[in-house]
Write a protein that holds these residues in place. Structure first.
Motif: not given
Length: 166
Positions: A88-99
């Motif tokens: 929500h704050r950084c707006g990173v992709t789902r794949q980046t979040t998982v990694r």
């Protein structure tokens, strides 16, 4: 695995979103998949075979770092907070979040539950005390994710700002 992936595609479920609930849904689905040679009533042994196959494939994805570890978000609320901040704050992709979550889950247990107690030595040791079999790029990823995690804590006023530069 092929049947499971086909079912995921038809169900429009991304691999990064997989969890144990999806394995159970796969095990019990009324199969109309063109991959299957057998059609008809699903037996108990068929459910068991699908569940075992789906769970094995999910574990393989977890081992590869493509899916967060089992219930890591439920075990430690710090991971859930970090995930919400990344999304929500950084707006990173789902794949980046998982990694990032998989990386944080590796070393988060070495940190105290209270971020106010963190010091530069502890932060540096996380990066410096990596297993010998990790590549240079993996160690870089650890440093990047650790810095991001510390920024998250600083943004929530949970730790000292100077630790980001440790």
């Amino acid at each position: 695995a092929e049947h499971f992936v086909h079912w995921l595609h038809l169900s429009r479920i991304a691999a990064q979103d997989l969890d144990d609930r999806h394995v159970e849904r796969f095990a019990r689905h009324d199969c109309r998949c063109f991959l299957c040679r057998k059609h008809g009533t699903l037996t108990d042994s068929g459910v068991i075979r699908r569940r075992r196959g789906g769970a094995s494939f999910l574990q393989y994805l977890r081992d590869c770092g493509l899916v967060p570890p089992r219930s890591a978000l439920e075990e430690d609320p710090r991971l859930a907070d970090f995930q919400a901040w990344l999304t929500h704050r950084c707006g990173v992709t789902r794949q980046t979040t998982v990694r990032y979550l998989a990386e944080v889950a590796r070393w988060l247990s070495s940190l105290d539950k209270d971020p106010r107690t963190y010091d530069a030595i502890t932060i540096r040791n996380i990066v410096l005390n990596q297993p010998a079999n990790r590549s240079h790029r993996s160690v870089q990823l650890t440093a990047i994710v650790l810095r991001s995690y510390l920024r998250h804590l600083v943004a929530g006023d949970a730790c000292r700002p100077e630790l980001v530069h440790a």
